[in-house]
Design a protein around this motif. Structure first.
Motif, mmCIF file in Angstrom:
data_model
loop_
_atom_site.group_PDB
_atom_site.id
_atom_site.type_symbol
_atom_site.label_atom_id
_atom_site.label_comp_id
_atom_site.label_asym_id
_atom_site.label_seq_id
_atom_site.Cartn_x
_atom_site.Cartn_y
_atom_site.Cartn_z
ATOM 1 N N ARG A 71 1.266 -0.538 -3.836
ATOM 2 C CA ARG A 71 0.212 0.276 -4.427
ATOM 3 C C ARG A 71 -0.189 1.399 -3.481
ATOM 4 N NH1 ARG A 71 -4.424 -3.928 -5.670
ATOM 5 N NH2 ARG A 71 -3.918 -4.409 -3.503
ATOM 6 N N VAL A 72 -0.752 2.438 -4.056
ATOM 7 C CA VAL A 72 -1.368 3.496 -3.262
ATOM 8 C C VAL A 72 -2.877 3.390 -3.446
ATOM 9 C CG1 VAL A 72 0.631 5.026 -3.367
ATOM 10 C CG2 VAL A 72 -1.105 5.162 -5.153
ATOM 11 N N ASP A 73 -3.623 3.772 -2.413
ATOM 12 C CA ASP A 73 -5.083 3.648 -2.479
ATOM 13 C C ASP A 73 -5.671 4.524 -3.575
ATOM 14 O OD1 ASP A 73 -5.025 1.855 -0.397
ATOM 15 O OD2 ASP A 73 -5.312 3.394 1.137
ATOM 16 N N MET A 74 -5.187 5.779 -3.655
ATOM 17 C CA MET A 74 -5.666 6.716 -4.672
ATOM 18 C C MET A 74 -4.500 7.562 -5.162
ATOM 19 S SD MET A 74 -9.179 7.748 -2.722
ATOM 20 C CE MET A 74 -8.835 6.753 -1.276
ATOM 21 N N LEU A 75 -4.577 7.987 -6.404
ATOM 22 C CA LEU A 75 -3.509 8.790 -6.995
ATOM 23 C C LEU A 75 -4.121 9.899 -7.836
ATOM 24 C CD1 LEU A 75 -0.379 9.007 -7.463
ATOM 25 C CD2 LEU A 75 -0.782 7.738 -9.587
ATOM 26 N N ILE A 76 -3.713 11.131 -7.546
ATOM 27 C CA ILE A 76 -4.149 12.284 -8.339
ATOM 28 C C ILE A 76 -3.087 12.558 -9.393
ATOM 29 C CG2 ILE A 76 -4.751 14.737 -8.292
ATOM 30 C CD1 ILE A 76 -5.598 14.386 -5.388
ATOM 31 N N ALA B 1 -0.364 11.281 -3.816
ATOM 32 C CA ALA B 1 -0.723 9.900 -3.489
ATOM 33 C C ALA B 1 -1.501 9.915 -2.178
ATOM 34 C CB ALA B 1 0.525 9.030 -3.355
ATOM 35 N N ILE B 2 -2.656 9.254 -2.168
ATOM 36 C CA ILE B 2 -3.547 9.272 -1.004
ATOM 37 C C ILE B 2 -3.637 7.867 -0.422
ATOM 38 C CG2 ILE B 2 -5.878 9.751 -0.178
ATOM 39 C CD1 ILE B 2 -6.198 11.717 -2.477
ATOM 40 N N GLU B 3 -3.451 7.777 0.886
ATOM 41 C CA GLU B 3 -3.616 6.522 1.609
ATOM 42 C C GLU B 3 -4.753 6.679 2.607
ATOM 43 O OE1 GLU B 3 -1.486 3.268 1.718
ATOM 44 O OE2 GLU B 3 -1.799 4.100 -0.275
ATOM 45 N N HIS B 4 -5.723 5.774 2.534
ATOM 46 C CA HIS B 4 -6.826 5.786 3.495
ATOM 47 C C HIS B 4 -6.473 4.855 4.649
ATOM 48 C CE1 HIS B 4 -10.751 4.310 5.105
ATOM 49 N NE2 HIS B 4 -10.964 5.613 5.129
ATOM 50 N N GLN B 5 -6.333 5.422 5.833
ATOM 51 C CA GLN B 5 -5.953 4.643 7.009
ATOM 52 C C GLN B 5 -7.223 4.233 7.753
ATOM 53 O OE1 GLN B 5 -3.168 3.996 6.421
ATOM 54 N NE2 GLN B 5 -1.676 5.620 6.331
ATOM 55 N N GLY B 6 -7.745 3.057 7.382
ATOM 56 C CA GLY B 6 -8.952 2.558 8.021
ATOM 57 C C GLY B 6 -8.662 1.851 9.325
ATOM 58 N N SER B 7 -9.689 1.215 9.875
ATOM 59 C CA SER B 7 -9.553 0.563 11.181
ATOM 60 C C SER B 7 -8.605 -0.620 11.131
ATOM 61 C CB SER B 7 -10.933 0.104 11.676
ATOM 62 O OG SER B 7 -11.522 -0.786 10.731
ATOM 63 N N GLY B 8 -8.576 -1.356 10.023
ATOM 64 C CA GLY B 8 -7.716 -2.528 9.932
ATOM 65 C C GLY B 8 -6.445 -2.292 9.156
ATOM 66 N N HIS B 9 -6.054 -1.024 9.012
ATOM 67 C CA HIS B 9 -4.892 -0.733 8.165
ATOM 68 C C HIS B 9 -3.588 -1.157 8.824
ATOM 69 C CE1 HIS B 9 -2.587 1.337 5.046
ATOM 70 N NE2 HIS B 9 -1.819 1.791 6.012
ATOM 71 N N TYR B 10 -3.406 -0.806 10.090
ATOM 72 C CA TYR B 10 -2.124 -1.062 10.747
ATOM 73 C C TYR B 10 -2.082 -2.495 11.262
ATOM 74 C CZ TYR B 10 -1.037 3.879 10.381
ATOM 75 O OH TYR B 10 -0.768 5.130 9.893
ATOM 76 N N GLN B 11 -1.840 -3.418 10.364
ATOM 77 C CA GLN B 11 -1.702 -4.826 10.696
ATOM 78 C C GLN B 11 -0.384 -5.340 10.140
ATOM 79 O OE1 GLN B 11 -5.141 -6.856 9.182
ATOM 80 N NE2 GLN B 11 -6.544 -5.905 10.624
ATOM 81 N N ASN B 12 0.208 -6.291 10.881
ATOM 82 C CA ASN B 12 1.479 -6.897 10.479
ATOM 83 C C ASN B 12 2.532 -5.806 10.280
ATOM 84 O OD1 ASN B 12 0.184 -9.407 10.547
ATOM 85 N ND2 ASN B 12 -0.477 -9.202 8.425
ATOM 86 N N TYR C 251 2.417 13.034 -0.298
ATOM 87 C CA TYR C 251 1.837 11.848 0.349
ATOM 88 C C TYR C 251 0.807 12.332 1.349
ATOM 89 C CZ TYR C 251 1.591 7.509 3.067
ATOM 90 O OH TYR C 251 1.157 6.374 3.720
ATOM 91 N N LEU C 252 -0.446 11.927 1.154
ATOM 92 C CA LEU C 252 -1.541 12.419 1.984
ATOM 93 C C LEU C 252 -2.249 11.243 2.644
ATOM 94 C CD1 LEU C 252 -3.328 14.786 2.933
ATOM 95 C CD2 LEU C 252 -4.676 14.480 0.846
ATOM 96 N N GLU C 253 -2.408 11.319 3.960
ATOM 97 C CA GLU C 253 -3.109 10.282 4.716
ATOM 98 C C GLU C 253 -4.494 10.787 5.104
ATOM 99 O OE1 GLU C 253 -0.085 7.542 7.180
ATOM 100 O OE2 GLU C 253 0.029 9.663 7.726
ATOM 101 N N ILE C 254 -5.507 9.978 4.823
ATOM 102 C CA ILE C 254 -6.886 10.280 5.199
ATOM 103 C C ILE C 254 -7.314 9.255 6.246
ATOM 104 C CG2 ILE C 254 -9.260 10.522 4.404
ATOM 105 C CD1 ILE C 254 -7.414 12.635 3.277
ATOM 106 N N PHE C 255 -7.790 9.747 7.389
ATOM 107 C CA PHE C 255 -8.206 8.860 8.472
ATOM 108 C C PHE C 255 -9.732 8.804 8.553
ATOM 109 C CE2 PHE C 255 -3.940 10.202 9.503
ATOM 110 C CZ PHE C 255 -3.336 9.032 9.942
#
Length: 214
Positions: free
Chosen positions: A129-134, A144-155, A175-179
């Motif tokens: 899945r993607v976090d958000m899609l326009i 497609a928007i991905e929100h890279q939060g504090s706990g995103h980069y796990q495993n 593909y757009l990343e939002i930090f």
């Protein structure tokens, strides 16, 4: 003869009892062992037996699914985390200024807006899945928007993002990343830039032939 045998037997008994020693078969009868309590078997370690974890069997029949659902409890939960929802609201408000027809979706399965004729390739992205899609005015995915939060980069999150990024690139979707450090005005600028990049290049005007007068 019998008298001689009896005399020899009596002499042997006298020698045994007179010396204070019992014959070997009778020694254990007169000796007491200290009481050590009831015999106990050594405890079996807990890890000696394999742990049996019950596995849930997938229910495929619709009637069985209904029976299972009717016997279970459900509760509603958040579709997005609070930081994701904050970004969602910023993007949703900004899309009104990006042109008519743009809409924002949340937690969209990739198998719903891109596909591949290769079954293995499609199954690799179908459940992601993607976090958000326009989407545009025709319902096609644009960004497609991905929100890279504090706990995103796990495993294996980085590997999963690489799969999504490559599939979206091949499908022609930005593909757009939002930090977390991005401010609302920065998010709006990033979204506007991604939408502009997604637009097909404008066709060059066709020159009309000029006919000279003779």
């Amino acid at each position: 003869m019998e008298i001689l045998f009896l005399l020899l037997a009596a002499a042997a008994l006298y020698a045994a009892f007179g010396s204070g020693r019992l014959p070997r078969p009778f020694r254990s009868l007169g000796r007491r062992r200290p009481y050590s309590g009831p015999k106990r078997s050594s405890p079996t370690p807990l890890n000696a037996y394999p742990r049996v974890v019950p596995k849930s069997t997938p229910v495929l029949d619709s009637s069985d699914q209904l029976r299972v659902v009717m016997g279970a409890a459900f509760e509603k939960t958040r579709l997005m985390s609070r930081p994701e929802y904050d970004v969602f609201r910023v993007v949703e408000t900004h899309l009104r200024r990006c042109g008519p027809g743009y809409r924002l979706m949340a937690q969209t399965s990739m198998g719903e807006f891109i596909r591949s004729a290769d079954p293995s390739a499609h199954s690799s992205i179908n459940s992601k899945r993607v976090d958000m899609l326009i989407i545009d005015t025709f319902g096609f995915a644009v960004v497609a928007i991905e929100h890279q939060g504090s706990g995103h980069y796990q495993n294996d999150a980085a590997a999963r993002d690489a799969v999504k990024r490559e599939a979206l690139r091949r499908a022609g979707i930005e593909y757009l990343e939002i930090f977390q450090h991005h401010q609302p005005e920065e998010i709006c600028a990033l979204v506007s830039g991604a939408i502009e990049r997604s637009k097909p290049p404008a066709a060059a005007p066709i020159p009309f032939p000029q006919t000279g007068r003779t």
